[in-house]
Design an enzyme around this catalytic site. Structure first.
Site, short mmCIF file in Angstrom:
data_model
loop_
_atom_site.label_atom_id
_atom_site.label_comp_id
_atom_site.label_asym_id
_atom_site.label_seq_id
_atom_site.Cartn_x
_atom_site.Cartn_y
_atom_site.Cartn_z
N GLU A 48 0.83 -1.21 0.00
CA GLU A 48 0.00 0.00 0.00
C GLU A 48 0.86 1.26 0.00
O GLU A 48 0.50 2.29 0.57
CB GLU A 48 -0.96 0.02 1.20
CG GLU A 48 -2.12 -0.95 1.09
CD GLU A 48 -3.10 -0.60 -0.01
OE1 GLU A 48 -3.15 0.57 -0.42
OE2 GLU A 48 -3.81 -1.51 -0.47
N GLY A 49 2.01 1.19 -0.65
CA GLY A 49 2.95 2.31 -0.68
C GLY A 49 3.95 2.17 0.44
O GLY A 49 3.58 2.24 1.62
#
Length: 596
Positions: free
Chosen positions: A442-443
């Site tokens: 998610e980054g």
């Protein structure tokens, strides 16, 4: 490993006493008719039972067995399918979903607590409904009514599952260079062709269909991230009656063999002209994805908190039982050959650090969830705008700081066990392995820090930080006359000033130094996180001071003691972080590439 016990008392303390969620929900038109205190309590209590009795017992066996791939078919570990069926029968996949399509419509403040319990019990299992919820958010916000009617009811029920297909072998953070193509079929649908990797829940045996949300580029798409579109691609096509039809040309090429979350299928997905439908406007796919990113990134932050909570519970039980040496103040357990290790200062240091970070994480995640609820449900334009700004600013902090501290805490929990913490049977090493991914997907946390420092601070001249600082300053000013609270208010004011000073320093250096943002970003996010925790800890301390006199359980007394530990032992870390940031980028970038 200790049995998992959901921290319901602390969750209720936050919802009812610190953030007064019942009053907030009553003030929000979209929430007041769906949730009340009794409903919230019932949901929390039932989620606690599901987490402790259904999901937690599968955590270790799921890790040991893992998912299996056989010619494109993925099988989850023994017991997962039965547990999933029980889970969806309770309606848990649709907890936060749109009631118009079968969801329960519960606010994120409540949903975040349920997510924590599920993830504490079994992170691998929790990822399946988490990805479905993310897909639902994007579909509900951006898809046509026809797509919503076709897909959301079955997704909310959990009969169908969802996945998010972003990453490609050559394209991770830089999604602008993806190669997956979307060719118009001439009937309103598109032929999707390409390969996606690291796809959580891309293939499994839990649900009868899997609905993939896929980033791809249209033939005439602009270059870079401005040319990305979002498509809904089902594993099985849907019949006119709404049932499962023929197989779409979507297949799982393999699953990854990972450090942790082994019972969660992480897939290579191949799309070979698979039929899909556009979600949102052409070339606006990233905007559609970011609708769910704030929710998902908070959810990943909660994973860090969840693993830390489970590790803490294990470590406390072990520290009370394991005997080694005698207390520095004299014999404690006279009837035993040695005292329990919880008497030793170093063990107390580890446990108190874990406790302070865990309770701070739970409070901060609830604080961020509050603004997600206001931004979603409020009909006050100014309040909505303010909430959206706060969410934009605080989301990268929630994702990165909570997962960084989550890993720190699980390592401390493992260390409490000594050599036994390194042994598989105690469960502590699995938590370290499982939570490690939360800093990456998610980054990555480095990207979260760049997002915070670059987009949310430098690019808008620090305006979002001013909004947040103003809220903290209002809390400080409102409590200036409370003498009992000054031990928290004064240091909070001091670190808020430190954050403002460092923010100003970075803004001043950006124009002269292209590396200033990147050099400062990670330490800046950590500095922000410690300040944000000080804020919510002061809020908790305020309630504890007001209520401790009539408390015979010791709950508020323990809360105050933990608050003091945070302020005196952990908050001073902001001094070194500020100094590191102010050292600039020169030394960081000094070595020539050949010198590495």
């Amino acid at each position: 490993m200790a049995d998992y016990s959901a921290p319901l008392r602390d969750m209720q303390f936050l919802l009812k006493e610190v953030f007064e969620a019942d009053k907030l929900w009553l003030s929000l038109p979209g929430a007041r008719d769906t949730v009340d205190p009794d409903t919230a309590d019932a949901i929390l209590e039932e989620a606690a039972k599901i987490a402790s009795s259904l999901l937690a017992p599968l955590n270790r066996s799921g890790d040991e067995e893992g998912c299996q791939w056989n010619e494109g078919v993925v099988t989850t570990p023994k017991g997962f399918k039965e547990a999933y069926n029980t889970f969806i029968e309770g309606g848990w996949c649709g907890l936060g979903g749109n009631p118009d399509f079968g969801g329960m419509g519960m606010p994120k403040m409540l949903g975040a607590q349920v997510e924590e319990m599920v993830q504490s019990a079994n992170i691998s299992f929790g990822l399946y409904p988490m990805l479905t919820a993310g897909a639902c958010l994007a579909i509900d916000a951006h898809a046509t009514d026809e797509l919503k009617q076709t897909y959301l009811p079955n997704l909310y029920s959990g009969v169908w599952a969802g996945s998010m297909c972003l990453t490609e072998p050559h394209s991770g953070t830089d999604l602008g260079i993806i190669r997956t193509k979307a060719e118009p079929n001439g009937d309103g649908s598109f032929a999707i062709t390409g390969t996606k990797i690291f796809i959580t829940g891309g293939e499994h045996d839990l649900s009868e269909n899997i609905i993939h949300l896929v980033l791809a580029k249209l033939p005439d798409a602009p270059a870079g991230s401005r040319g990305i579109s979002l498509f809904l691609v089902p594993k099985f096509k849907v019949t006119e009656e709404g049932g499962v039809g023929e197989r779409n040309p979507v297949s799982c090429g393999s699953i990854e063999h990972k450090m942790g979350i082994k019972a969660s299928a992480t897939c290579v997905m191949n799309f070979d002209g698979a039929q899909g439908w556009l979600v949102g406007e052409p070339n606006k796919g990233l905007a559609c994805m970011f609708t769910m990113m704030n929710y998902e990134r908070l959810g990943v932050g909660v994973q860090g908190l969840a693993a830390a909570e489970r590790s803490y519970q294990n470590a406390v039980e072990y520290a009370k039982d394991r005997i080694q040496g005698r207390a520095a103040t004299g014999v404690v357990a006279k009837e035993k050959a040695a005292d329990p290790i919880i008497v030793h200062p170093d063990v107390r240091r580890m446990l108190m650090t874990m406790r302070a970070l865990i309770e701070g994480s739970r409070a901060f995640s609830t604080y961020v969830a509050k603004y997600l609820d206001i931004s979603k449900y409020s009909d006050d334009a100014a309040a909505k705008q303010h909430a959206e700004a706060m969410v934009a600013l605080l989301t990268p902090v929630a994702k990165a700081f909570l997962t960084d501290r989550g890993l720190d805490s699980t390592v401390l929990g493992q260390q409490v066990f000594g050599g036994h913490g390194y042994i598989r049977e105690w469960g502590q090493e699995q938590l370290v392995r499982d939570v490690r991914i939360a800093q990456i997907y998610e980054g990555t946390n480095g990207i979260q820090a760049l997002d915070l420092m670059g987009r949310k601070v430098a690019m808008n001249g620090g305006k979002f930080v001013e909004l947040y600082a103003g809220e903290v300053a209002d809390f400080i000013e409102a409590n200036r006359d409370c003498s009992e609270l000054q031990e928290f208010i004064e240091p909070l004011a001091g670190v808020l000033e430190r954050l403002s000073d460092v923010t100003e320093y970075v803004l001043e250096t950006v124009a002269q130094d292209p590396n200033a943002v990147g050099a400062a970003s990670v330490e800046y996010l950590d500095l922000f996180g410690y300040v944000a925790f000080a804020h919510v800890w002061a809020m908790m301390a305020k309630v504890a001071i007001e209520k401790q006199a009539g408390d015979s359980s010791g709950f508020y007394d323990a809360k105050l003691k933990t608050a003091r530990y945070y302020f005196r032992r952990l908050l001073p870390r902001t001094v070194s972080l500020a100094e590191s940031i102010k050292s600039g980028s020169g030394d960081m970038m000094a070595l020539d590439v050949e010198q590495f």
